[in-house]
Each structure stands twice: as C-alpha cells, then as structure tokens.
Design an enzyme around this catalytic site. Structure first.
Site, PDB file in Angstrom:
ATOM      1  N   CYS A 329       1.532  21.455  -2.507  1.00 43.27           N
ATOM      2  CA  CYS A 329       2.910  20.996  -2.636  1.00 43.27           C
ATOM      3  C   CYS A 329       3.462  20.526  -1.289  1.00 43.27           C
ATOM      4  CB  CYS A 329       3.773  22.085  -3.263  1.00 43.27           C
ATOM      5  SG  CYS A 329       5.337  21.459  -3.923  1.00 43.27           S
ATOM      6  N   HIS A 437       0.677  23.982  -8.008  1.00 41.73           N
ATOM      7  CA  HIS A 437       0.789  25.406  -7.690  1.00 41.73           C
ATOM      8  C   HIS A 437      -0.083  26.201  -8.663  1.00 41.73           C
ATOM      9  CE1 HIS A 437       4.052  25.330  -4.758  1.00 41.73           C
ATOM     10  NE2 HIS A 437       4.675  24.439  -5.511  1.00 41.73           N
TER      11      HIS A 437
END
Length: 512
Positions: A329, A437
């Site tokens: 991310c 994630h």
C-alpha cells in the site's frame, strides 16, 4: 459494556474473549464500539472501513463484520487532524476541536441508529469503551463510554491493568470521578494482566469489594504471544521482535513509520520458524536483512519525508541489487519514481520524488478505495518465479492510483470494482509492490515467498507452514478459555439478565 480505567487496559481483548465465549454458548452476539481511533482498520465484505478491533471481534463471533459495529472511525493524520470515517465511508478531515464542537451532536444520532440495529438482531451485544470514562477535559462530549452505556441501558464492567501498577487506585479513582448515576452502572471489576500467586492479591480484592460494594468478577492472567490482531501500534513497543537472526533464519525488517497502519499485515511472520522479525526506525538498526518490508501508512508523503530525513531512504536505495523488498500500500507507493498530489489530498506538496526502486507513478485522488479482493499472481521474473500462478486474497485501502511504466504487474485481482492488475515487480523479482493488504496472510504465497529468499541465500526451503486461519481460530479459543476460567461467568450472565436493575448493593455513593 466493557470500560477501562485507562488506555491499553485490555478492553478490546476482553471484549474479543466475551464475544467468543457467548458465541460458543449459542448466543447470537455482535461487538460494538461507537467511535474508534485507530490506523489499523478492517474492510467489510461490502467494501466499508471500520476499526480492526471490531472486525476481529466479529470474527470471534463467527459473523461478518458490518459498519454498525463501529459507525465512526477516526484515523489520525498528524497535526491534530484525523480523517473521519462514518459508516465505513470517509467524509473528510477534521481537527480535534472542530470534530468535538461541530460533529459530535451529529455523531450521536448515527451511533444510536447503529446500536439499535445490532440490538434488534442479536441476543447479546458486547460494547467496548475507549480510553477512560473519566477524562475530565473530554467528558462533556465523550460519546464512547458512559453515554453509550446509557443509550443501551447496559451494565458496565470496569477492567484495570494490574501489570502497570496502581490497580486499586485506578479503580477507586475512576469510581470517584464518575457521576452517581454513572457509578450505579458499574456492576463488576475485572483485574487484567496478572502475574504471580493469586493468594498475594486476595487481600486487596477483599478490600476493594468492601470499599466499593462492587464484586471482582475475575482476575485474568497475563497472556504471552497471543495471536489476536491489535489495532494500536503501541503493541509494537511490547512485542519481543528484535531478536537477532541465527543460522538458517531469515532476518526480516519492517520499517516502523511514524504513521504506520495495518501493521498486522506482517503478523503471520511472527510464527514462521525460520523468521526473525524486527521493526526498525533508524539506519543503525537496519543492518543487512534478507527482506525489508515497507508497510502501510496513513500518510505516504509525511512518512516518505521522514524516511528521507532519517537516512533510511538513502540506505534502501543503496541496498545490494539482490536485496529483497516488499512494499504494501503506502510502502508500495514509496517504492515508485514519483508521487503526484495536484489536489493536495495527501499533503501540501504537489509532487514528491519516490525511492525509484519501481517504475511507477502514483497520483493521489480524493476518492478512497476500500474493497476486498482476490486473484492470482502473474508471471514473476527471477527470484520471484516461485510465486507465479499462486492465488491470493486480501483487501485494499488507499487514496491513490499507481500507473506502471516499464515494469510488470504483480497480480490480477477481482473485486467489487471489477478486474484489475495490481502492483509491480522489478526485472529481477527482488522488489515487489502491491496494494493488497493481507498478502502475507496467504499461507502458500507467504511460504513460497520466504522459501524463494531461502534458496537464493543458499538455504533449503521449508515447504510447509501452519494455516494462518487455523492459528487465528485457535487463538480465539485459547483466549476465550483463559477468560472463561478466570471470570465468574454465571455472575456476569446474571448481571446481563438484570441489566435494568441499576440500584444495587453499590456502597460507594453512600460511603461519605
């Protein structure tokens, strides 16, 4: 409702245990926290964002998480400002004072609606407070503790952390600062994180019950290495994660950004037998690790500037070509060449140079992507070839879009937003970036990734790993067993059954 005498008293974990206990006893049960402040968040099945603690508690209940379980989430961004997420959707950034003065009255109605829906569809709702219910400077607009207990007409269990010391003073002091009507809601105490011989504590427990007229429902022993995800990075200060790597182990380093978020992405590495996991925040700590992980962050630009100021950026760029780096991310965004923010969504800098380890350009956008996703790893080069074709799943939370240049994508993912190619990999397969994630929570991918590094290092692959899901479920049961043994559950159930009878034998109000 579980409230605490202070932050980190163990409220979230106790609520998680109670959720599991009630679910195992056949109740329909759901967690609830009216307002959460955390950088470690959770994406629901319908692509909404809530605090991770309530997502984990829903897993302990055996039910899908919903936005009603945490209708308001505050995500700190620095400078006394937080992103305000309401019913899973960000509505903007607010300063602490503006939020308290202007938005709290609106928040009450949102909280009422979510709480009512949960109470109408579940036999038991386990409510969690925040911090302490007697923060005098904030109490007039506290919408997470006694106000919520009153809305739900819920009895309150007060939990205190004995490990930090002063447990009796913290309990009695909390009662002293509560209003009489609030004090009447406190129906029991739980002493948490106890180490030692319980017989040495019993005189204090007897004194506490006589002093307050409120029973001690149980003393919960201190639990080590409990594999239940945390939402607060303060836990990183307490975890023994800086042991030096030994022969046949992989030295894995996680960069600890000031605004690190979703750090539980790396939790499964704690249990891999060949991994020494370290969190570092300075060049002196970095060393020559086998794998460097750049995790998520609430503010990519600020943490990238921090990385540069600390000298870590220069060290990362100068790592040997064979060094393995994984960016997730915000960490993925940092690996790129440029970060563009023309609308000043992320910061007051319209453009910033990245680390240049991947040929990508990230543009920050006002719209936030929150979605669960699953797919398959594409053809990987070099050392990453062992990952080709593996299935992966996880979730995305980001406010940017990254465009690849002369670099191949990492995976093809499918989500509610459609099919898209995610991430990037350098030509040698040593630097991987992804928005996914939870990538390390995929058992086969995690083990193959680590084994690929082992082989490159001249070590034999291990090949097998324990199911991360199985380990999580076992941890829920282990923790529930410990709490169920330590707490007088019959008395707790009686308190819940008679929750409307608030004028009890509580002697504290009449003591003077």
């Amino acid at each position: 409702m579980v409230q605490g005498t202070a932050s980190d008293a163990g409220k979230s974990l106790l609520c998680t245990a109670l959720c599991r206990i009630f679910a195992r006893r056949g109740f329909t049960v759901a967690p609830f926290k009216s307002q959460n402040m955390a950088l470690n968040s959770y994406v629901t099945a319908d692509g909404k964002e809530i605090g991770r603690a309530q997502g984990v508690q829903a897993e302990a209940c055996g039910i899908p998480a919903t936005v009603d379980m945490n209708p308001i989430l505050l995500k700190p961004k620095g400078n006394m400002t937080s992103q305000v997420v309401v019913r899973g959707v960000p509505i903007g950034d607010m300063s602490a004072i503006d939020y308290r003065l202007d938005y709290v009255p609106t928040a009450i109605g949102i909280i009422k609606d979510s709480l009512a829906r949960l109470c109408n569809t579940h036999e038991v709702v386990v409510l969690e407070g925040a911090g302490s219910p007697v923060e005098i400077n904030l109490k007039d607009r506290d919408i997470t503790n006694m106000k919520v207990a009153e809305l739900a007409d819920a009895p309150v269990i007060l939990v205190a952390d004995i490990d930090r010391g002063g447990v009796f003073a913290s309990i009695v002091g909390t009662l002293e600062l509560l209003e009489p009507r609030e004090r009447e809601r406190v129906k029991g105490f739980v002493i948490n994180k106890f180490r030692g011989d319980i017989r040495l504590l019993e005189p204090g427990l007897d004194w506490l019950e006589k002093r307050t007229g409120i029973p001690v429902l149980g003393v919960v022993p201190y639990q080590r290495d409990l594999y239940i995800e945390s939402e607060d990075s303060v836990v990183l200060d307490k975890m023994n994660l800086k042991k030096p790597a030994v022969a046949n182990e992989l030295d894995v380093v996680v960069i600890r950004f000031p605004l690190i978020s979703n750090f539980t992405d790396v939790d499964p590495l704690r249990f891999e037998p060949d991994v020494s996991l370290r969190f570092v925040s300075s060049p002196d700590e970095l060393g020559q690790p086998d794998l460097i992980i750049l995790p998520g962050t609430k503010n990519t630009v600020d943490d990238l500037l921090w990385l540069t100021q600390k000298g870590l950026a220069a060290r990362l760029v100068a790592m040997p070509p064979a060094a393995n780096i994984l960016g997730i991310c915000g960490g993925y965004q940092m690996l790129g060449s440029r970060l563009l923010d023309p609308d000043l969504v992320e910061s007051n800098l319209p453009e910033l140079q990245g680390l240049g380890l991947l040929d990508i350009t990230t543009r920050f956008l006002p719209h936030k992507t929150t979605v669960q996703a699953a797919g398959r790893v594409l053809d990987m080069p070099g050392a990453a070839s062992c990952l080709t074709g593996l299935t992966v799943e996880g979730y995305e939370i980001h406010m940017g879009r990254s465009e690849r240049g002369n670099v191949r994508p990492f995976a093809r993912l499918c989500s509610a937003n459609g099919v898209h190619e995610d991430g990037a990999v350098n030509r040698d397969g040593t630097v991987i970036g992804t928005y996914l994630h939870g990538i390390l929570h995929n058992d086969e991918w995690r083990r193959s990734f680590l084994d690929g590094i082992r082989v490159k290092k001249g070590l034999l692959p291990i090949g097998k790993t324990t199911s991360n899901y199985k380990r999580r479920m076992e941890a829920f049961d282990q923790w529930a067993d410990a709490v169920e043994t330590a707490i007088d559950m019959d008395r707790l159930l009686s308190i819940m059954k008679n929750k409307g009878e608030h004028k009890s034998e509580n002697l504290y109000a009449n003591r003077r």
